[in-house]
Write a protein that holds these residues in place. Structure first.
Motif, PDB file in Angstrom:
ATOM      1  N   SER A   1       0.834  -1.200   0.000  1.00  0.00           N
ATOM      2  CA  SER A   1       0.000   0.000   0.000  1.00  0.00           C
ATOM      3  C   SER A   1       0.869   1.250   0.000  1.00  0.00           C
ATOM      4  N   GLU A   2       2.025   1.188   0.652  1.00  0.00           N
ATOM      5  CA  GLU A   2       2.938   2.331   0.659  1.00  0.00           C
ATOM      6  C   GLU A   2       3.477   2.618  -0.745  1.00  0.00           C
ATOM      7  N   GLU A   3       3.848   1.579  -1.468  1.00  0.00           N
ATOM      8  CA  GLU A   3       4.335   1.761  -2.845  1.00  0.00           C
ATOM      9  C   GLU A   3       3.225   2.323  -3.737  1.00  0.00           C
TER      10      GLU A   3
ATOM     11  N   GLN B   1     -10.040  11.925   1.362  1.00  0.00           N
ATOM     12  CA  GLN B   1      -9.173  10.844   1.837  1.00  0.00           C
ATOM     13  C   GLN B   1      -9.844   9.482   1.749  1.00  0.00           C
ATOM     14  N   LYS B   2     -11.149   9.435   1.992  1.00  0.00           N
ATOM     15  CA  LYS B   2     -11.861   8.146   1.922  1.00  0.00           C
ATOM     16  C   LYS B   2     -11.812   7.574   0.509  1.00  0.00           C
ATOM     17  N   HIS B   3     -11.821   8.440  -0.517  1.00  0.00           N
ATOM     18  CA  HIS B   3     -11.760   7.970  -1.898  1.00  0.00           C
ATOM     19  C   HIS B   3     -10.354   7.481  -2.246  1.00  0.00           C
ATOM     20  N   ILE B   4      -9.350   8.197  -1.766  1.00  0.00           N
ATOM     21  CA  ILE B   4      -7.963   7.771  -2.004  1.00  0.00           C
ATOM     22  C   ILE B   4      -7.730   6.417  -1.339  1.00  0.00           C
TER      23      ILE B   4
ATOM     24  N   PRO C   1      -9.137   4.256   5.664  1.00  0.00           N
ATOM     25  CA  PRO C   1      -8.739   5.657   5.845  1.00  0.00           C
ATOM     26  C   PRO C   1      -7.689   5.815   6.954  1.00  0.00           C
ATOM     27  N   GLN C   2      -7.750   4.976   7.997  1.00  0.00           N
ATOM     28  CA  GLN C   2      -6.767   5.038   9.076  1.00  0.00           C
ATOM     29  C   GLN C   2      -5.374   4.656   8.563  1.00  0.00           C
ATOM     30  N   SER C   3      -5.296   3.624   7.735  1.00  0.00           N
ATOM     31  CA  SER C   3      -4.009   3.234   7.145  1.00  0.00           C
ATOM     32  C   SER C   3      -3.469   4.337   6.254  1.00  0.00           C
TER      33      SER C   3
ATOM     34  N   ARG D   1       0.293   8.867   5.146  1.00  0.00           N
ATOM     35  CA  ARG D   1       0.478  10.308   4.900  1.00  0.00           C
ATOM     36  C   ARG D   1       1.406  10.916   5.934  1.00  0.00           C
ATOM     37  N   ARG D   2       1.243  10.526   7.201  1.00  0.00           N
ATOM     38  CA  ARG D   2       2.141  11.037   8.260  1.00  0.00           C
ATOM     39  C   ARG D   2       3.566  10.594   8.015  1.00  0.00           C
TER      40      ARG D   2
END
Length: 191
Positions: free
Chosen positions: A149-151, A169-172, A180-182, A187-188
């Motif tokens: 997911s990071e890549e 953010q929910k759509h991304i 959304p929490q992940s 993002r952080r």
């Protein structure tokens, strides 16, 4: 500001460099429209009626699944979009297109799109469009199965700079196949 035919040519030249005259004819069949954020361009259960070119803004392609919409794709400034499956099959389906921000599009009826496809240059443009759409979807599916997911998040941000400022953010998160929490954690980490 570039005229519409020049914008269309510039957007499509990466796939096929058609003469400006082809895009002038295409542009002559387009109607400018402004859609407000969250306005539905094509409702689920309906057939696609238009082929869109986004001058400014963004559109999401969604599918209803387990009591909410899942984001399958995005289109931004200078990109074409529609429910291409419905255009090709001439049938309704469950995909929904929604403006993700105030969006200016130039739309052409599917009937006019098909008529342009009867001409030799139109046939080439339609084939190149279908081929590039197929390749993009295959790459997206492969990435979903082979990349973290990071890549996928990093690549999304490279492909669509400032996407996080334009799309909820929910759509991304839905597009990336994560919660959304992940996404907040990602993002952080990359801030």
């Amino acid at each position: 500001m570039q005229n519409l035919s020049t914008q269309l040519k510039k957007a499509f030249d990466a796939y096929f460099e058609a003469p400006i005259e082809a895009w002038e004819e295409f542009a002559a069949h387009c109607e400018p429209m402004i859609h407000r954020k969250d306005e539905v361009l094509k409702k689920q259960g309906n057939s696609e009626k238009y082929f869109y070119f986004i001058e400014k803004g963004s559109v999401g392609v969604f599918l209803w699944k387990e009591n909410n919409f899942v984001c399958l794709d995005f289109a931004f400034d200078g990109q074409f979009c529609c429910d291409y499956m419905s255009v090709l099959t001439e049938e309704p389906n469950d995909l929904e297109l929604v403006a993700l921000e105030t969006t200016k599009v130039h739309r052409m009826t599917v009937e006019n799109f098909r008529k342009l496809g009867d001409k030799s240059i139109g046939q080439i443009l339609m084939r190149k469009s279908a081929e590039s759409s197929f390749v993009d979807k295959q790459k997206q599916q492969i990435d979903l199965l082979t990349k973290s997911s990071e890549e996928r998040y990093r690549e999304l941000c490279q492909r669509f700079p400032k996407v996080e400022l334009r799309v909820a953010q929910k759509h991304i998160a839905s597009y990336l196949g994560i919660t959304p929490q992940s996404l907040s954690r990602l993002r952080r980490k990359h801030a």
